[in-house]
Design a protein around this motif. Structure first.
Motif: not given
Length: 299
Positions: A235-246, A257-272
């Motif tokens: 969590p950061g100081l903008i949101t504590a509710e951000s989730m990622s999918a690896y 680690e380069a073999r992972r694909t990631v979708v990050s910043n999943i939260h109500k004010d980021g990626t819905i």
């Protein structure tokens, strides 16, 4: 607070300060009179602060007499940063300080609190644990968060479908708040998306005290072609509710680690969350078609 309560508090404080009885009585009367008198310029009223955590930082502009308010305000719309918050002399104003402290507290809570068991049960997930025996161990020994306990390995083998095309699971990571806020929308959306593509998936479950790297061992245990973990971000100081999918294709313990694909910043004010679920399902299909993930996958 009643007048009697106020008198008692003032008298107690003055007594502890070894003030004489006569002086105490005079001070109490003066203090009570000062509170009741409108002449002192202080207005006492019941109530509470508005929720400082609910303030939209993109819309907050506290600089007095700005030179280019409209242009600066337009720039603030690109990111919820703490800019243009003004000052009181050389110091920050009270409201931004309270907002900062509220955000810091939310971040600490997200890290140190566990995901509520009722939520896990509601999502129909069974729980396994890594080799971390506590939150303190999890935070200080990342290596143990990448390895499942022997009991967890046995439970997964017992309860999960073996050799699915896709294995999805949830892990607390560094934010329990992110899991509670997003998984309820993301996980069903992924499952629905995979069904629409005709892709089968295994039994979802929850990993307590998990790091991203635990997905490698889970991939080897289940024999899944693609493994996807929904995990709380630091969590950061903008949101504590951000989730990622690896997501990884045929993940193995020790892989880069380069073999992972990631979708990050999943939260109500980021990626819905609901949109993120559909997007993740689409990426999983592309990974299966290309038989590659991470930097080897060309999206």
């Amino acid at each position: 607070m009643s007048e009697k309560d106020l008198r008692d508090i003032i008298a107690q404080v003055l007594t502890e300060m070894n003030v004489s009885d006569g002086a105490t009585a005079s001070a109490v009367e003066a203090a009570v009179a000062g509170k009741a008198s409108p002449q002192n310029g202080t207005e006492i009223e019941d109530g509470c602060w508005d929720d400082v955590a609910a303030v939209d930082l993109r819309k907050q502009y506290l600089v007095e007499n700005p030179v280019a308010k409209e242009a600066y305000y337009d720039l603030k719309q690109y990111a919820p940063c703490r800019l243009g918050i003004g000052k009181a002399g050389a110091r920050y104003k009270t409201l931004p300080v309270l907002e900062f402290r509220a955000a810091h507290s939310a971040a600490q809570d997200a890290v140190f609190n566990d995901v509520d068991q009722d939520f896990i049960d509601k999502m129909g997930l069974f729980t396994v644990q890594t080799k971390c025996d506590s939150k303190d161990t999890y935070l200080t020994r990342p290596d143990l968060g990448r390895a499942l306990s022997d009991e967890a390995v046995a439970t997964i083998k017992e309860k999960c479908k073996m050799h699915p095309t896709v294995q999805i699971y949830v892990s607390d990571g560094l934010s329990s708040a992110a899991i509670a806020a997003n998984v309820g929308d993301v996980l069903p959306a992924i499952e629905q998306g995979l069904k629409s593509y005709g892709i089968d998936y295994g039994t979802p479950f929850f990993v307590k005290y998990g790091r991203v790297g635990a997905m490698d061992q889970i991939s080897e245990i289940t024999g899944a072609d693609v493994t996807c973990v929904l995990i709380g971000e630091r969590p950061g100081l903008i949101t504590a509710e951000s989730m990622s999918a690896y997501i990884a294709y045929k993940a193995t313990v020790g892989m880069p680690e380069a073999r992972r694909t990631v979708v990050s910043n999943i939260h109500k004010d980021g990626t819905i969350p609901a949109e993120a679920g559909a997007h993740i399902a689409d990426i999983i299909k592309k990974i299966l078609d290309a038989k590659a993930s991470g930097t080897d996958l060309k999206l």
